[in-house]
Design a protein around this motif. Structure first.
Motif, PDB file in Angstrom:
ATOM      1  N   ILE A  33       1.861  -2.814  -7.754  1.00  0.00           N
ATOM      2  CA  ILE A  33       2.706  -3.458  -6.738  1.00  0.00           C
ATOM      3  C   ILE A  33       2.597  -4.978  -6.831  1.00  0.00           C
ATOM      4  CG2 ILE A  33       3.020  -3.823  -4.262  1.00  0.00           C
ATOM      5  CD1 ILE A  33       4.136  -1.221  -5.176  1.00  0.00           C
ATOM      6  N   GLU A  34       1.389  -5.477  -6.995  1.00  0.00           N
ATOM      7  CA  GLU A  34       1.197  -6.926  -7.077  1.00  0.00           C
ATOM      8  C   GLU A  34       1.961  -7.521  -8.254  1.00  0.00           C
ATOM      9  OE1 GLU A  34      -2.987  -7.531  -7.218  1.00  0.00           O
ATOM     10  OE2 GLU A  34      -3.337  -6.874  -5.156  1.00  0.00           O
ATOM     11  N   GLU A  35       1.938  -6.833  -9.389  1.00  0.00           N
ATOM     12  CA  GLU A  35       2.667  -7.324 -10.560  1.00  0.00           C
ATOM     13  C   GLU A  35       4.173  -7.263 -10.327  1.00  0.00           C
ATOM     14  OE1 GLU A  35       2.888  -6.449 -15.376  1.00  0.00           O
ATOM     15  OE2 GLU A  35       1.081  -5.905 -14.225  1.00  0.00           O
ATOM     16  N   ASN A  68       5.681  -5.195   3.271  1.00  0.00           N
ATOM     17  CA  ASN A  68       4.420  -4.715   3.837  1.00  0.00           C
ATOM     18  C   ASN A  68       3.902  -3.563   2.978  1.00  0.00           C
ATOM     19  OD1 ASN A  68       4.597  -6.461   6.167  1.00  0.00           O
ATOM     20  ND2 ASN A  68       6.184  -5.073   6.947  1.00  0.00           N
ATOM     21  N   VAL A  69       2.714  -3.747   2.438  1.00  0.00           N
ATOM     22  CA  VAL A  69       2.139  -2.754   1.524  1.00  0.00           C
ATOM     23  C   VAL A  69       0.921  -2.121   2.175  1.00  0.00           C
ATOM     24  CG1 VAL A  69       1.211  -2.319  -0.771  1.00  0.00           C
ATOM     25  CG2 VAL A  69       2.940  -4.111  -0.447  1.00  0.00           C
ATOM     26  N   GLY A 109       4.230   2.577   0.999  1.00  0.00           N
ATOM     27  CA  GLY A 109       3.043   3.353   1.348  1.00  0.00           C
ATOM     28  C   GLY A 109       2.886   4.563   0.464  1.00  0.00           C
ATOM     29  N   ALA A 110       1.792   5.274   0.679  1.00  0.00           N
ATOM     30  CA  ALA A 110       1.524   6.472  -0.123  1.00  0.00           C
ATOM     31  C   ALA A 110       0.491   7.327   0.577  1.00  0.00           C
ATOM     32  CB  ALA A 110       1.031   6.092  -1.517  1.00  0.00           C
ATOM     33  N   LYS A 111       0.490   8.602   0.246  1.00  0.00           N
ATOM     34  CA  LYS A 111      -0.552   9.516   0.717  1.00  0.00           C
ATOM     35  C   LYS A 111      -0.781  10.590  -0.341  1.00  0.00           C
ATOM     36  CE  LYS A 111       2.472  12.639   3.363  1.00  0.00           C
ATOM     37  NZ  LYS A 111       2.676  13.275   4.688  1.00  0.00           N
ATOM     38  N   TRP A 134       6.436   6.041  -0.959  1.00  0.00           N
ATOM     39  CA  TRP A 134       7.724   5.746  -0.351  1.00  0.00           C
ATOM     40  C   TRP A 134       7.971   4.242  -0.330  1.00  0.00           C
ATOM     41  CZ3 TRP A 134       3.719   8.020   2.425  1.00  0.00           C
ATOM     42  CH2 TRP A 134       3.078   7.205   3.366  1.00  0.00           C
ATOM     43  N   VAL A 135       9.230   3.875  -0.471  1.00  0.00           N
ATOM     44  CA  VAL A 135       9.687   2.491  -0.355  1.00  0.00           C
ATOM     45  C   VAL A 135      10.810   2.512   0.677  1.00  0.00           C
ATOM     46  CG1 VAL A 135      10.701   0.516  -1.530  1.00  0.00           C
ATOM     47  CG2 VAL A 135       9.065   1.979  -2.754  1.00  0.00           C
TER      48      VAL A 135
END
Length: 385
Positions: free
Chosen positions: A237-239, A256-257, A296-298, A307-308
């Motif tokens: 994500i940062e990249e 928002n991450v 986010g993620a789970k 999800w985005v």
């Protein structure tokens, strides 16, 4: 004759079963011939019982058969005559005139007064089963050939797209450059209509250049088959955000991450995946609002659900499947930039990772793209295929 009568009494109950049964004495004299064999061979029991079976079926007098029968008679060991290796021991015809496919098992049957063994031939008609298996194998072979041909065709198409796109870039660059040069050097000599024509040429060339670049990106997804590795999705994500920093600043978008897990994947492709989804969220933003994107993620059942989510213009439900198809645009070029290939690339990347991607959206209220990737708890590192 006593042997014949006793043997018939012993296995009389088996006379009507739909399996051929034949009992042979050590001198190959037939002691029992059941109704099933009568029907198959059209040889009545009275004509064959008490005679040497080789009189009716001379091929059984060959050494390869005699030796196997001898093993049964003397040692009491069974013998199996597989239809893949042997012709029918007792040939018989189907109603259509073709030979039955038979599997014959020869087992030892104790002889009278304990003197050696008889040979009990159990003959199964496996014609239907064999034909079904043959048809199944033929279908599998045909599918395999079609699949191989499809793979070759896809590989050729990808190679063609890559080479053609790569080779087209230079003439397009020349066309754009010379058109712009023409306008600069002869601006005072050109009227408004000529300048408009040059503007159309330059814009069309730039659109074609963008399309070619996207085709190259799409073809590179399959070409970039590096091993899957343990990957920190936070770094991915940062990249992705770093690559989009100028667009984020221009649009004042807020991203928002949440806490993201480690996954198994190809890092460069995953960067492209998130980058395309974030770019897509910004592109289709609501002009009355600052773009807000939640990532986010789970983890669940050995995989991670990502999800985005955005607060953009949303997508009509009837278009959910169409947006993932290559070159499918829901809006005109004048409204939104792009060629309609970004989400197709996302789908290809996710599928190459063994996952799936889908969208949930309410028109006018934003969209959420979901996709699954393998959890980083899996230790093996297979390649993308």
């Amino acid at each position: 004759m006593e042997e014949i009568e006793l043997s018939n009494t012993r296995i009389k109950i088996l006379d009507r079963i739909p399996v051929g049964l034949c009992l042979l004495r050590q001198d190959l004299v037939v002691l029992f011939w059941n109704s099933c064999l009568e029907n198959w061979t059209k040889i009545p029991r009275e004509q064959i019982v008490g005679t040497n079976i080789c009189d009716r079926f001379p091929h059984l007098d060959r050494p390869k058969y005699l030796l196997r029968f001898e093993t049964v008679f003397q040692q009491g060991l069974p013998a199996l005559f597989s239809p893949q290796l042997h012709q029918p021991i007792i040939p018989s015809l189907l109603p259509n005139g073709k030979k039955r496919i038979q599997r014959t098992t020869v087992t030892a049957f104790p002889a009278l007064k304990g003197k050696g063994f008889y040979a009990l031939l159990t003959i199964e008609d496996i014609t239907d089963m064999s034909l079904m298996l043959e048809a199944y194998h033929n279908e599998l072979e045909q599918r395999k050939q079609v699949q191989e041909e499809l793979q070759r065709s896809n590989a050729e198409l990808e190679q063609f797209a890559y080479v053609a796109s790569h080779d087209l870039r230079e003439p397009l660059r020349i066309a754009t450059s010379f058109s712009q040069l023409l306008e600069q050097n002869y601006s005072e000599q050109l009227d408004a209509e000529a300048k408009q024509i040059i503007d159309f040429i330059v814009k069309a060339a730039k659109r074609m250049q963008a399309l070619i670049n996207d085709i190259l990106e799409y073809s590179r997804v399959n070409r970039n088959k590096r091993p899957l590795q343990l990957t920190d999705s936070q770094e991915v994500i940062e990249e992705s955000l770093f690559n989009l920093r100028i667009l984020l600043e221009e649009t004042e978008a807020k991203v928002n991450v949440g806490s993201l897990p480690k996954i198994i994947g190809n890092k460069s492709q995953l960067v492209q995946l998130f980058q395309n989804l974030i770019d897509n969220a910004i592109k289709y933003r609501n002009i009355k609002q600052i773009p807000e994107i939640q990532i986010g993620a789970k983890a669940e059942n050995g995989e991670c659900l990502f999800w985005v989510k955005d607060n953009g213009i949303g997508i009509p439900s009837q278009q959910f499947q169409r947006i993932f198809k290559i070159f499918q645009r829901l809006h005109g070029r004048e409204e939104y930039r792009g060629t309609g290939i970004g989400l197709a690339i996302c789908q290809k990347i996710v599928e190459l990772h063994g996952g799936k991607i889908w969208v949930e959206s309410e028109f006018g209220k934003g969209s959420t793209f979901y996709f699954t990737l393998r959890s980083g708890e899996i230790s093996n590192n297979p390649s993308i295929n």
